[in-house]
Design a protein around this motif. Structure first.
Motif, PDB file in Angstrom:
ATOM      1  N   LEU A   3       0.722  -1.321  -0.155  1.00 19.46           N
ATOM      2  CA  LEU A   3      -0.087   0.075  -0.116  1.00 19.46           C
ATOM      3  C   LEU A   3       0.921   1.299   0.200  1.00 19.46           C
ATOM      4  O   LEU A   3       1.884   1.149   0.532  1.00 19.46           O
ATOM      5  CB  LEU A   3      -1.081  -0.087   1.370  1.00 19.46           C
ATOM      6  CG  LEU A   3      -1.939  -1.106   1.294  1.00 19.46           C
ATOM      7  CD1 LEU A   3      -2.382  -0.915   2.576  1.00 19.46           C
ATOM      8  CD2 LEU A   3      -2.893  -1.029   0.365  1.00 19.46           C
ATOM      9  N   GLY A   4       0.451   2.203  -0.482  1.00 13.05           N
ATOM     10  CA  GLY A   4       1.244   3.411  -0.512  1.00 13.05           C
ATOM     11  C   GLY A   4       1.582   3.785  -2.008  1.00 13.05           C
ATOM     12  O   GLY A   4       0.951   3.343  -3.119  1.00 13.05           O
ATOM     13  N   LYS A   5       2.512   5.133  -2.160  1.00  9.67           N
ATOM     14  CA  LYS A   5       3.040   5.331  -3.417  1.00  9.67           C
ATOM     15  C   LYS A   5       3.615   4.447  -4.129  1.00  9.67           C
ATOM     16  O   LYS A   5       4.585   3.785  -3.740  1.00  9.67           O
ATOM     17  CB  LYS A   5       3.726   6.689  -3.227  1.00  9.67           C
ATOM     18  CG  LYS A   5       2.831   7.830  -2.714  1.00  9.67           C
ATOM     19  CD  LYS A   5       3.889   9.191  -3.026  1.00  9.67           C
ATOM     20  CE  LYS A   5       3.089  10.244  -2.516  1.00  9.67           C
ATOM     21  NZ  LYS A   5       4.102  11.519  -2.452  1.00  9.67           N
ATOM     22  N   LYS A   6       3.599   4.510  -5.286  1.00  7.27           N
ATOM     23  CA  LYS A   6       4.476   3.666  -6.143  1.00  7.27           C
ATOM     24  C   LYS A   6       5.578   4.674  -6.865  1.00  7.27           C
ATOM     25  O   LYS A   6       5.488   5.848  -6.942  1.00  7.27           O
ATOM     26  CB  LYS A   6       4.010   3.045  -7.580  1.00  7.27           C
ATOM     27  CG  LYS A   6       2.748   1.974  -7.121  1.00  7.27           C
ATOM     28  CD  LYS A   6       2.217   1.229  -8.487  1.00  7.27           C
ATOM     29  CE  LYS A   6       1.248   0.346  -8.131  1.00  7.27           C
ATOM     30  NZ  LYS A   6       0.666  -0.358  -9.179  1.00  7.27           N
ATOM     31  N   THR A   7       7.028   4.091  -6.842  1.00  6.44           N
ATOM     32  CA  THR A   7       7.887   4.966  -7.009  1.00  6.44           C
ATOM     33  C   THR A   7       7.793   4.914  -8.772  1.00  6.44           C
ATOM     34  O   THR A   7       7.777   3.924  -9.175  1.00  6.44           O
ATOM     35  CB  THR A   7       9.160   4.401  -6.766  1.00  6.44           C
ATOM     36  OG1 THR A   7       9.414   2.827  -7.046  1.00  6.44           O
ATOM     37  CG2 THR A   7       9.389   4.502  -5.105  1.00  6.44           C
ATOM     38  N   PRO A   8       8.097   6.080  -9.325  1.00  7.55           N
ATOM     39  CA  PRO A   8       8.234   6.103 -10.719  1.00  7.55           C
ATOM     40  C   PRO A   8       9.465   5.436 -11.145  1.00  7.55           C
ATOM     41  O   PRO A   8      10.438   5.361 -10.541  1.00  7.55           O
ATOM     42  CB  PRO A   8       8.320   7.664 -10.959  1.00  7.55           C
ATOM     43  CG  PRO A   8       8.741   8.236  -9.941  1.00  7.55           C
ATOM     44  CD  PRO A   8       8.166   7.388  -8.725  1.00  7.55           C
ATOM     45  N   PRO A   9       9.300   4.800 -12.469  1.00  6.67           N
ATOM     46  CA  PRO A   9      10.420   4.171 -12.919  1.00  6.67           C
ATOM     47  C   PRO A   9      11.670   5.296 -13.251  1.00  6.67           C
ATOM     48  O   PRO A   9      11.312   6.444 -13.480  1.00  6.67           O
ATOM     49  CB  PRO A   9      10.016   3.641 -14.492  1.00  6.67           C
ATOM     50  CG  PRO A   9       8.886   4.393 -14.635  1.00  6.67           C
ATOM     51  CD  PRO A   9       8.351   4.835 -13.313  1.00  6.67           C
ATOM     52  N   PRO A  10      12.798   4.815 -13.202  1.00  5.04           N
ATOM     53  CA  PRO A  10      14.033   5.737 -13.154  1.00  5.04           C
ATOM     54  C   PRO A  10      14.060   6.025 -14.570  1.00  5.04           C
ATOM     55  O   PRO A  10      13.804   5.479 -15.701  1.00  5.04           O
ATOM     56  CB  PRO A  10      15.234   4.968 -12.870  1.00  5.04           C
ATOM     57  CG  PRO A  10      14.869   3.512 -13.034  1.00  5.04           C
ATOM     58  CD  PRO A  10      13.345   3.483 -12.679  1.00  5.04           C
ATOM     59  N   PRO A  11      14.535   7.446 -14.820  1.00  6.49           N
ATOM     60  CA  PRO A  11      14.580   8.046 -16.329  1.00  6.49           C
ATOM     61  C   PRO A  11      15.481   6.930 -16.915  1.00  6.49           C
ATOM     62  O   PRO A  11      16.626   6.835 -16.337  1.00  6.49           O
ATOM     63  CB  PRO A  11      14.947   9.378 -15.921  1.00  6.49           C
ATOM     64  CG  PRO A  11      15.432   9.773 -14.808  1.00  6.49           C
ATOM     65  CD  PRO A  11      14.836   8.533 -13.967  1.00  6.49           C
ATOM     66  N   PRO A  12      15.429   7.228 -18.174  1.00 10.86           N
ATOM     67  CA  PRO A  12      16.441   6.438 -19.072  1.00 10.86           C
ATOM     68  C   PRO A  12      17.738   7.368 -19.050  1.00 10.86           C
ATOM     69  O   PRO A  12      17.626   8.511 -18.980  1.00 10.86           O
ATOM     70  CB  PRO A  12      16.115   6.462 -20.422  1.00 10.86           C
ATOM     71  CG  PRO A  12      14.859   7.296 -20.405  1.00 10.86           C
ATOM     72  CD  PRO A  12      14.228   7.560 -19.176  1.00 10.86           C
ATOM     73  N   PRO A  13      18.819   6.712 -18.997  1.00 14.31           N
ATOM     74  CA  PRO A  13      20.152   7.138 -18.997  1.00 14.31           C
ATOM     75  C   PRO A  13      20.323   8.417 -20.300  1.00 14.31           C
ATOM     76  O   PRO A  13      19.667   8.110 -21.291  1.00 14.31           O
ATOM     77  CB  PRO A  13      21.393   6.564 -18.917  1.00 14.31           C
ATOM     78  CG  PRO A  13      20.752   5.024 -19.540  1.00 14.31           C
ATOM     79  CD  PRO A  13      18.973   5.289 -19.091  1.00 14.31           C
ATOM     80  N   PRO A  14      20.930   9.435 -20.249  1.00 14.24           N
ATOM     81  CA  PRO A  14      21.273  10.337 -21.393  1.00 14.24           C
ATOM     82  C   PRO A  14      22.004   9.438 -22.447  1.00 14.24           C
ATOM     83  O   PRO A  14      22.896   8.616 -22.070  1.00 14.24           O
ATOM     84  CB  PRO A  14      21.769  11.539 -20.800  1.00 14.24           C
ATOM     85  CG  PRO A  14      22.518  10.907 -19.685  1.00 14.24           C
ATOM     86  CD  PRO A  14      21.653  10.055 -19.130  1.00 14.24           C
ATOM     87  N   ALA A  15      21.610   9.625 -23.795  1.00 15.94           N
ATOM     88  CA  ALA A  15      22.261   9.169 -24.905  1.00 15.94           C
ATOM     89  C   ALA A  15      23.776   9.664 -24.984  1.00 15.94           C
ATOM     90  O   ALA A  15      23.699  10.912 -25.290  1.00 15.94           O
ATOM     91  CB  ALA A  15      21.549   9.103 -26.035  1.00 15.94           C
TER      92      ALA A  15
END
Length: 69
Positions: A3-15
């Motif tokens: 229960l609680g907030k879901k963590t957003p997926p990490p942003p993709p690394p910069p190309a």
């Protein structure tokens, strides 16, 4: 169950750019790369080549033979 907030997926690394902009102006035939220059020999060959001893390590000269005998 969580229960609680879901963590957003990490942003993709910069190309990362594949090559710097100045490399497009280089001629590969004009100056070969380090890898191409080192392909025909190994580093150990040059390390293991015999070299002449310096004078201070060679030792003393032999004494000349006795002229009286």
């Amino acid at each position: 169950m969580r229960l609680g907030k879901k963590t957003p997926p990490p942003p993709p690394p910069p190309a990362a750019p594949s090559k710097p902009a100045w490399q497009e102006h280089l001629d590969p035939q004009e100056r070969p790369s380090r890898e191409l220059r080192a392909a025909d020999h190994s580093a150990f060959e040059s390390i293991l080549e015999p070299v002449p001893l310096p004078k201070w390590l060679r030792g003393r000269r032999r004494t000349p033979p006795d002229k009286l005998s």
